[in-house]
Design a protein around this motif. Sequence first.
Motif, short mmCIF file in Angstrom:
data_model
loop_
_atom_site.label_atom_id
_atom_site.label_comp_id
_atom_site.label_asym_id
_atom_site.label_seq_id
_atom_site.Cartn_x
_atom_site.Cartn_y
_atom_site.Cartn_z
N UNK A 57 53.56 48.03 48.51
CA UNK A 57 53.13 46.64 48.48
C UNK A 57 52.83 46.30 46.83
N UNK A 58 52.91 45.02 46.51
CA UNK A 58 52.63 44.58 45.00
C UNK A 58 51.55 43.60 45.08
N UNK A 59 50.52 44.14 44.65
CA UNK A 59 49.03 43.39 44.61
C UNK A 59 49.23 42.29 43.78
N UNK A 60 48.78 41.20 44.14
CA UNK A 60 48.33 39.94 43.49
C UNK A 60 47.00 40.25 42.83
N UNK A 61 46.69 39.60 41.75
CA UNK A 61 45.64 39.93 40.95
C UNK A 61 44.56 38.93 41.35
N UNK A 62 44.92 37.98 41.94
CA UNK A 62 44.11 37.16 42.54
C UNK A 62 43.18 37.30 43.76
N UNK A 63 42.06 38.11 43.36
CA UNK A 63 41.49 38.84 44.59
C UNK A 63 40.13 37.96 44.87
N UNK A 64 39.86 37.51 45.96
CA UNK A 64 38.92 36.95 46.48
C UNK A 64 37.71 37.71 47.05
N UNK A 65 36.61 37.85 46.57
CA UNK A 65 35.48 38.88 46.91
C UNK A 65 34.04 38.38 46.67
N UNK A 66 33.14 38.86 47.67
CA UNK A 66 31.71 38.16 47.55
C UNK A 66 30.97 39.18 46.34
N UNK A 67 29.73 38.53 46.14
CA UNK A 67 29.26 39.51 45.08
C UNK A 67 27.61 39.56 45.55
N UNK A 68 27.52 40.00 46.77
CA UNK A 68 26.21 40.43 47.20
C UNK A 68 25.81 41.90 46.48
N UNK A 69 26.68 42.99 46.69
CA UNK A 69 26.44 44.10 46.14
C UNK A 69 27.60 44.26 45.01
N UNK A 70 28.69 43.81 45.16
CA UNK A 70 29.76 44.18 44.10
C UNK A 70 29.29 43.18 43.00
N UNK A 71 29.71 43.85 41.67
CA UNK A 71 29.42 43.08 40.51
C UNK A 71 30.72 42.59 40.08
N UNK A 72 31.77 43.13 40.09
CA UNK A 72 33.13 42.78 39.45
C UNK A 72 34.09 43.38 40.13
N UNK A 73 35.15 43.49 39.87
CA UNK A 73 36.49 44.05 40.24
C UNK A 73 37.30 44.11 39.06
N UNK A 74 38.04 45.58 38.82
CA UNK A 74 38.98 45.57 37.84
C UNK A 74 40.44 46.31 38.26
N UNK A 75 41.35 45.67 37.74
CA UNK A 75 42.83 46.18 38.04
C UNK A 75 43.08 47.13 37.13
N UNK A 76 43.93 48.20 37.78
CA UNK A 76 44.41 49.37 36.98
C UNK A 76 45.85 49.48 37.28
N UNK A 77 46.05 48.89 38.54
CA UNK A 77 47.72 49.08 38.74
C UNK A 77 47.77 48.32 39.90
N UNK A 78 48.98 47.44 39.84
CA UNK A 78 49.18 46.61 40.94
C UNK A 78 50.29 47.11 42.18
N UNK A 79 50.83 48.35 41.73
CA UNK A 79 51.71 48.80 42.71
C UNK A 79 51.29 49.63 43.43
N UNK A 80 51.29 49.51 44.89
CA UNK A 80 50.69 50.24 45.79
C UNK A 80 51.71 51.22 46.51
N UNK A 81 51.62 52.46 46.31
CA UNK A 81 52.77 53.25 46.71
C UNK A 81 52.01 54.59 47.44
N UNK A 82 52.87 55.40 47.98
CA UNK A 82 52.38 56.80 48.58
C UNK A 82 51.75 57.58 47.44
#
Lengths: 180, 244
Positions: A145-170
């Motif tokens: 998979x190739x991850x799109x950087x536009x991630x939708x998330x709620x912020x109840x307990x989560x503060x933020x998200x950070x990207x390190x690698x958008x290539x999802x492999x084995x």
Amino acid sequence: MSMIITRTDTSNRNFLNFDPSCEIMNIPIPKISVLLLSGLFLITTSCDQEACFEETNAFLKASMYNYSTLKIKAPDSLSLFGLTKPEVKIYDKAKNITSTLMPLDCSKESCSYVIKINGVNDTITFIYTSSPHLISKSCGYTYYHTLNTAIDFSTNEIDSLGFTNNSITTFDAENIRIYY
Amino acid sequence: MQKISGYIISLSLIICSGQVHSQVSAPDSVIIPLKVMASIEIAGPIMYFIDKNNLSLGGYLSCDLNEKLAIYIGGGYSDYKYSQYNYMYLSKGAFIRSGIDFNILKPETSIGKYRFNIGLHYGLSVLTSETPSFKYENYWGTITSSLPSKHYQGHFLEICPGFRAEIFKNFSIGWSVSLRKLIYTNADKDLRPLYIPGYGSGANTVSAGIGYYLVWSFPFKKIKVSVKPEPAEEAEESEETQEP
């Protein structure tokens, strides 16, 4: 015991002969037999079946970080399940989880997870593209998979998200960081 | 690992058997016939009777340039099918190889009848590859999909040590081990052909194989080759033979 190699027929000048033409430890050995049998040995060793020992699933790997210290930290309790599959939990009040493995739905271009960190629910929606990948003959195919950087998330307990690698492999590589 | 150890053991056997060849005094020169050789590979057709899914036909022509060196051109056709619990695969195509063969046996050992060749070949394979169905399963469920038929090319280099022995006049049998390195394919790195005719598993950039050959020879010229004596080795061996 020392190995003695003698020639019994000095008049025969052929390298390979169907007559025994050498002795190894007093055992007559037709040399052509040695050569042809060594070839047969090869075919017997070439026909072994292989089993699949490789990773066959490409997981989105999300590391858990404390947002105040910015250091990796396992939550006291972590639960994870698909938004549309609440009955099947990937983690259920698990402890000491610093890296979560999230399989993506290959039949769609997005999927949503409910992540419950220390008893508080949040929802994350991933958008991605999927493509088939041949792992090996013994393991067959998987999806990368190739991850799109536009991630939708709620912020109840989560503060933020950070990207390190958008290539999802084995391969074992971090894709995102969840700061909570 | 089992394959590698098999090759090592076999090559050790070859080396051991080769060490006993030069223990008699050699003449000053030997007559070596230069030949054109036509060969067919027999393991592929035999395996086809065992496993009807895989047909592999191959052969080669070679022509001696001198007592050591021969030019080589080979080719073949392959129809490969494979299926297991999670996918089915088809590959069909042809290949050619060309290069040179070095006969490492001494002329007085070879005498035009025996060869231990080290072949250095370049290969080109053209094929169609198709995955009629594959199944993938994870948390979200099971997906069944397919990959349509596509044309591919594979370029590879191979080194193939092998042995040939003349068992009747102008008729030899033998085998070769092949170690191949895939140098180029136009396939996407994620979807390499599972099987490349003449090369082997397309999922790997290195492959190994073995072929068994029937060889018909057509001598076209005879040459006289000088033979170098080896006095030191013979003296040592004569001492060994006197041991009780």
